[in-house]
Every structure is written in structure tokens, then in C-alpha cells.
Design a protein around this motif. Sequence first.
Motif, PDB file in Angstrom:
ATOM      1  N   GLU A  94       0.830  -1.208   0.000  1.00 33.35           N
ATOM      2  CA  GLU A  94       0.000   0.000   0.000  1.00 33.35           C
ATOM      3  C   GLU A  94       0.864   1.257   0.000  1.00 33.35           C
ATOM      4  OE1 GLU A  94      -3.514   2.207   2.640  1.00 33.35           O
ATOM      5  OE2 GLU A  94      -2.673   0.287   3.288  1.00 33.35           O
ATOM      6  N   ASN A  95       1.887   1.296   0.823  1.00 33.60           N
ATOM      7  CA  ASN A  95       2.750   2.474   0.875  1.00 33.60           C
ATOM      8  C   ASN A  95       3.515   2.678  -0.423  1.00 33.60           C
ATOM      9  OD1 ASN A  95       1.975   3.100   3.506  1.00 33.60           O
ATOM     10  ND2 ASN A  95       3.573   1.797   4.410  1.00 33.60           N
ATOM     11  N   GLU A  96       3.907   1.578  -1.043  1.00 33.80           N
ATOM     12  CA  GLU A  96       4.601   1.681  -2.328  1.00 33.80           C
ATOM     13  C   GLU A  96       3.658   2.209  -3.409  1.00 33.80           C
ATOM     14  OE1 GLU A  96       7.825  -1.976  -1.697  1.00 33.80           O
ATOM     15  OE2 GLU A  96       5.894  -2.359  -2.675  1.00 33.80           O
ATOM     16  N   VAL A  97       2.418   1.757  -3.361  1.00 32.30           N
ATOM     17  CA  VAL A  97       1.426   2.221  -4.339  1.00 32.30           C
ATOM     18  C   VAL A  97       1.245   3.734  -4.258  1.00 32.30           C
ATOM     19  CG1 VAL A  97      -1.045   2.243  -4.880  1.00 32.30           C
ATOM     20  CG2 VAL A  97       0.146   0.073  -4.582  1.00 32.30           C
ATOM     21  N   ASN A  98       1.157   4.258  -3.055  1.00 33.19           N
ATOM     22  CA  ASN A  98       0.883   5.688  -2.904  1.00 33.19           C
ATOM     23  C   ASN A  98       1.996   6.555  -3.472  1.00 33.19           C
ATOM     24  OD1 ASN A  98      -1.593   5.221  -1.694  1.00 33.19           O
ATOM     25  ND2 ASN A  98      -0.743   5.211   0.376  1.00 33.19           N
ATOM     26  N   THR A  99       3.234   6.200  -3.189  1.00 39.45           N
ATOM     27  CA  THR A  99       4.319   7.007  -3.761  1.00 39.45           C
ATOM     28  C   THR A  99       4.412   6.793  -5.268  1.00 39.45           C
ATOM     29  OG1 THR A  99       6.649   7.587  -3.626  1.00 39.45           O
ATOM     30  CG2 THR A  99       6.115   5.259  -3.264  1.00 39.45           C
ATOM     31  N   PHE A 100       4.174   5.573  -5.720  1.00 36.98           N
ATOM     32  CA  PHE A 100       4.232   5.283  -7.160  1.00 36.98           C
ATOM     33  C   PHE A 100       3.206   6.110  -7.926  1.00 36.98           C
ATOM     34  CE2 PHE A 100       2.609   2.979 -10.827  1.00 36.98           C
ATOM     35  CZ  PHE A 100       3.776   2.734 -11.545  1.00 36.98           C
ATOM     36  N   ILE A 101       1.951   6.100  -7.458  1.00 35.36           N
ATOM     37  CA  ILE A 101       0.901   6.850  -8.145  1.00 35.36           C
ATOM     38  C   ILE A 101       1.216   8.337  -8.168  1.00 35.36           C
ATOM     39  CG2 ILE A 101      -1.496   7.633  -7.924  1.00 35.36           C
ATOM     40  CD1 ILE A 101      -2.275   4.835  -7.099  1.00 35.36           C
ATOM     41  N   THR A 102       1.703   8.853  -7.056  1.00 40.05           N
ATOM     42  CA  THR A 102       1.925  10.298  -6.932  1.00 40.05           C
ATOM     43  C   THR A 102       2.999  10.807  -7.875  1.00 40.05           C
ATOM     44  OG1 THR A 102       1.224  10.222  -4.620  1.00 40.05           O
ATOM     45  CG2 THR A 102       2.481  12.149  -5.314  1.00 40.05           C
ATOM     46  N   VAL A 103       4.090  10.063  -8.013  1.00 38.77           N
ATOM     47  CA  VAL A 103       5.219  10.574  -8.795  1.00 38.77           C
ATOM     48  C   VAL A 103       5.223  10.079 -10.236  1.00 38.77           C
ATOM     49  CG1 VAL A 103       6.597  10.722  -6.700  1.00 38.77           C
ATOM     50  CG2 VAL A 103       6.812   8.694  -8.150  1.00 38.77           C
ATOM     51  N   MET A 104       4.375   9.088 -10.548  1.00 36.28           N
ATOM     52  CA  MET A 104       4.491   8.425 -11.846  1.00 36.28           C
ATOM     53  C   MET A 104       3.240   8.520 -12.706  1.00 36.28           C
ATOM     54  SD  MET A 104       6.803   6.602 -13.461  1.00 36.28           S
ATOM     55  CE  MET A 104       6.932   5.524 -14.884  1.00 36.28           C
ATOM     56  N   CYS A 105       2.076   8.664 -12.091  1.00 33.34           N
ATOM     57  CA  CYS A 105       0.819   8.458 -12.832  1.00 33.34           C
ATOM     58  C   CYS A 105      -0.017   9.726 -12.925  1.00 33.34           C
ATOM     59  CB  CYS A 105       0.008   7.357 -12.156  1.00 33.34           C
ATOM     60  SG  CYS A 105       0.908   5.814 -11.930  1.00 33.34           S
ATOM     61  N   ASP A 106      -0.970   9.706 -13.840  1.00 30.63           N
ATOM     62  CA  ASP A 106      -1.865  10.845 -14.030  1.00 30.63           C
ATOM     63  C   ASP A 106      -3.314  10.425 -13.832  1.00 30.63           C
ATOM     64  OD1 ASP A 106      -0.004  12.847 -14.704  1.00 30.63           O
ATOM     65  OD2 ASP A 106       0.117  12.114 -16.760  1.00 30.63           O
ATOM     66  N   PHE A 107      -4.026  11.115 -12.933  1.00 32.79           N
ATOM     67  CA  PHE A 107      -5.469  11.007 -12.876  1.00 32.79           C
ATOM     68  C   PHE A 107      -6.041  11.966 -13.921  1.00 32.79           C
ATOM     69  CE2 PHE A 107      -4.527   9.499  -8.565  1.00 32.79           C
ATOM     70  CZ  PHE A 107      -5.420   8.449  -8.437  1.00 32.79           C
ATOM     71  N   GLN A 108      -6.982  11.481 -14.721  1.00 31.20           N
ATOM     72  CA  GLN A 108      -7.580  12.326 -15.759  1.00 31.20           C
ATOM     73  C   GLN A 108      -9.096  12.152 -15.749  1.00 31.20           C
ATOM     74  OE1 GLN A 108      -5.292  10.661 -19.019  1.00 31.20           O
ATOM     75  NE2 GLN A 108      -3.762  12.279 -18.912  1.00 31.20           N
ATOM     76  N   VAL A 109      -9.799  13.224 -16.090  1.00 31.11           N
ATOM     77  CA  VAL A 109     -11.265  13.195 -16.110  1.00 31.11           C
ATOM     78  C   VAL A 109     -11.717  12.565 -17.421  1.00 31.11           C
ATOM     79  CG1 VAL A 109     -13.369  14.570 -16.075  1.00 31.11           C
ATOM     80  CG2 VAL A 109     -11.420  15.230 -14.642  1.00 31.11           C
ATOM     81  N   THR A 110     -12.423  11.454 -17.338  1.00 30.10           N
ATOM     82  CA  THR A 110     -12.894  10.763 -18.540  1.00 30.10           C
ATOM     83  C   THR A 110     -14.082  11.484 -19.143  1.00 30.10           C
ATOM     84  OG1 THR A 110     -12.365   8.719 -17.351  1.00 30.10           O
ATOM     85  CG2 THR A 110     -13.432   8.499 -19.490  1.00 30.10           C
ATOM     86  N   GLN A 111     -15.134  11.645 -18.339  1.00 33.98           N
ATOM     87  CA  GLN A 111     -16.346  12.324 -18.820  1.00 33.98           C
ATOM     88  C   GLN A 111     -17.153  12.856 -17.644  1.00 33.98           C
ATOM     89  OE1 GLN A 111     -19.436  10.990 -17.995  1.00 33.98           O
ATOM     90  NE2 GLN A 111     -18.683   9.030 -17.185  1.00 33.98           N
ATOM     91  N   VAL A 112     -17.850  13.981 -17.896  1.00 27.48           N
ATOM     92  CA  VAL A 112     -18.715  14.599 -16.885  1.00 27.48           C
ATOM     93  C   VAL A 112     -20.113  14.807 -17.462  1.00 27.48           C
ATOM     94  CG1 VAL A 112     -16.859  15.711 -15.596  1.00 27.48           C
ATOM     95  CG2 VAL A 112     -17.871  16.886 -17.566  1.00 27.48           C
ATOM     96  N   VAL A 113     -20.549  13.856 -18.285  1.00 30.60           N
ATOM     97  CA  VAL A 113     -21.828  14.034 -18.989  1.00 30.60           C
ATOM     98  C   VAL A 113     -22.721  12.800 -18.967  1.00 30.60           C
ATOM     99  CG1 VAL A 113     -20.947  15.824 -20.540  1.00 30.60           C
ATOM    100  CG2 VAL A 113     -20.741  13.417 -21.196  1.00 30.60           C
TER     101      VAL A 113
END
Length: 513
Positions: A457-476
Motif C-alpha cells: 500500500e505504501n509503495e502504491v501511494n508514492t508510485f501513483i503520486t510521482v508516476m501516474c496521471d489522474f484524468q477526467v474521462t467524462q462529466v456528462v
Amino acid sequence: MLALTDLQEETLLSPLLLSDAQTPGRPGPPPGPAPGRAGPGGRRGQGGPGGGAQGRPCPQALPLAQTTPQKLGQELIPKLVVNSGDMVDVEMLSHQAGDYYDGMIKGDKAMEEIFAWNNTSASINVRGASGSGDGVHILTGPIYVCGAEEGDIIQIDILDLQPRVNPNTGKTFGSHAAASWGYQYRAGGVDGKPNKEMTTIYELVKGSSGKIKYAEPFFQFQYGSAPNYTGPMTRSCVPQTGVVPDAYMEHVFNNTAYPPCVNGTQQFVGYEYPGLITQHPTGTENYGIKGKWKVPVNLHIGNIGLTPKNAVPVNSIPPHNYGGNLDNRRLGAGTTLYLRAEVAGGLIAMGDTHMAQGDSEFDGTAIETSINGKFKITLHKAGMGPKKVHNLTFPLIENAENYIVQGLAYNNYLTHPDLQPNPQQLVFQKGSSLDKAMNNTYLKARKWLMNAKNLTENEVNTFITVMCDFQVTQVVDGNWGVHLVIPKFAFQKNTEPHDKMPKVVCGTSTLQR
């Protein structure tokens, strides 16, 4: 091949022509026709779910004749039966083609037949899942995958997508709607004035070699009740009985109000059902918009998924853990989609194809157009196959560079306690939340990274923060979407010299090509 004769309009139950619907609740796989006889949709050589008739392979194409009106459901008869590893050609039409009949329908026989509806004949026996226009999409399918059971994973490889060319014009057009369900209606217009529903017709531009160059606006018009709207969307009145659709038919949910019959016609001011045809000129056309900007073409599929396990028809608009109306612009050629089956055979349907769309699908729709595609279907039995698909409970997208975890405000809105007793209505209120979509995306991604990539879990949190992008797919789409882009490079054993390491696109974690 699945062609436009295999269409299914607007709701998600199983993808099929409603006129070919099975008895609701009918258990087990569809029966196979006798050897050499035509199966569902008139194809020859289709065996049962066990394989091709007398050893012949399952049919591998669905034309437009295999569309189904607006729903996915267990009671609908599959239009195609395939084995794991089969490749399928599928024709998919745009439910918004009626916005520009002359450029998107006229002269294309299959399209003309599907959109035909007047006071003497109709292409299908009802419009909408149950006669009142619920949902908006026209989907091709469904495809029954031999051996697929609840809990299995169905892999859909999108091998190729090509725009459907109108035989009259030799061109491809698309329609984009800035609609009342778009986010801009929440924000309000300039100087506090209400936004207008506007439709923009785009043309796909090709070079002299026939290669796609870009899309550009062709003309724009105000949709519905504009002050100078002289060409309303009208159709011959739908009788209460007879061979044509009954617009006032009772059904389990109703999110439209049909206009009355006046002097033999009904005038529609919104997109109440798939197949409405705008009569031009409307008196609001703006041809000065032509060529004002260029849009990179990104052919992709807005609505692709399996059939949900549900007792009543499911609206085609909100996406779900079975896929459906994801509206993720990454679902183009070269992409793989993994989905968990909820019913026997999985029952794949697809449509709502797009010429281009930005993340969020901000004001209502993409550039909606008709597309022909080639797919490969692979079945992974539960607990089998690559580790990345084990215990999968959400749509997982994969391409050459990334894994994409698709999250939603409600992963399964049909059963969520917050949305009972009317989930198909309440999801449009409570599902419109980026907070919920972001939270669910993180939870799904965390679990997937821990299971598939052996991270803590701790590895996931740092990995997501420094490596990945959250993006908005759709708001409709009622059930709003957020996705997480996970670069595959992070898990590759790279032996290249340091100066050959990949670089990211400025401002993102996306690798440069």
C-alpha cells in the motif's frame, strides 16, 4: 461480420434487435441453428455456443443490420457467436447521424433503412428500450463468446477502426452536440445568460492520397427551440397500436416526455429517441464557422461493453463495471479492453463511435460518426490468464505505453445502496461527482497495483503520486468517470544507457513517442 443490420438501440440489456428478443429470463446460451442454416441475423454456418456448425468456425462479421435499440439485456438473442481467439468485423453507426441526413445517412442503404420511421413503416418495432426513448445509443451486437461465464474476463483487442464513407458524397461527417446535459449548463453562459443547445457538423478531411489529415467544422445550428427555428424535428405521429412504435408505451422507467400529435405530426425539441432527423434549413445555420480550426482525428469507440446482470432494461447512458458508455478517448485502434462477464456468453455490444473527443467530453458529446472496426475476442477463465486480469472488477484498458484503470462515481450503480430504489434515475443526480469518481479510481488502482504488480500500500501511494496521471474521462454520462494512466515503462527491465531513457511530455507523465 456484424453490420448495421445487427443494431440495438439505446439501453443496455443484451445488444440485439428488440424484435428478436428472447423471452425475459430465459436461461442458458442461445440455441444454435441446424448445420448450414442461417442463424440469428441470417448468417450461415453459425453453430451453437460450443463452436461452428459441423466444425466450421463461428461467423466473423456483424453488419449494421445487427443493431439493437438502446439497451443491453439478458433476454436478447445474440447476433453472433464466437470462440476465444476469433476476429470480428463490426459496423457501428452514429445515433446522431440524423443531425445531417444528407451527409451522414442519405445514399447509404443500410443507414437509410435503420433510420426509417414514419406513420406507415418502421425499421424496428419500438424506439427505445421499451417505447419511450430511454437511452440514446444505437449499438451493434450482441456477440456471444463461447464458454464465457460470470466471473470470466473477456479481452477485446481493437485492431483497426476506419471511418464510414458516405457513398453519395465520398466523405465522412460527424455531429457534435453542445447539449443540456453538458457541464457548461452547470456553469452558465456569458453574462449570466443560459447556454444554448448547439450542434456542429464536422467534416473529416483527407489528403490527395486518401490519408486522414484532420477534422474541421462544416456548419453549426441551434438545436431545438430556437427563436428562428423554422425546421423543427418532426415525425409522423406514432399511433397507439399498429406496426410502428408506440411512443406512449408503459415501461419500467421514463426519462422523456413525448410531444402531442398536432395535425398529423409530432415536433421534438430535444434528442428524445435515436433516429430523430433534423430538417434543414432550420433558420439557425452558421456556415461561417467552416474551417475555423482543425481537430486531430482520433477514431475511437464511446460505448463498448458487456451485458449487465439485471432484471430490467438498463439505460445506455451511465457506464458501469461491465463497460458500456465509458467515453474514454483511448479506446481506439491498438488498444485492449478487459471486462468481467456478468452473464453467460458475456454478450458484447458496441457503438457510439467518435471521430474525436477531449478528456471530459465537456459539453455533451464527442464528434459522433459512423465507424467500421476489426476486433479480436479472447476469453480468460476466472483465475486464469495473465495476472493483470485476475479478480478484475473494473474496465481495464491497455495500450503499448500504458495501463489505464477506469473508475466511476459508482462502479456498480445498479446495486449500490445509495441509489435504491431507482438507481437508473438517481445515478444522474448522485453519480455526477468527480470526488466519488476520483476516490473509486484510486481504490481500484491501489488494489490492482498491489495484486498485479506486487506493490505494498505504501509503495502504491508514492508510485501513483510521482508516476501516474489522474484524468477526467467524462462529466456528462450521469455516472461520471475518472481514469488513472499508469506508464508501463515503470515495470520494464530497461538495459538501455541512461541517455536513451524515455522522456515525458512536458507537464504530464505520458511518455513521448
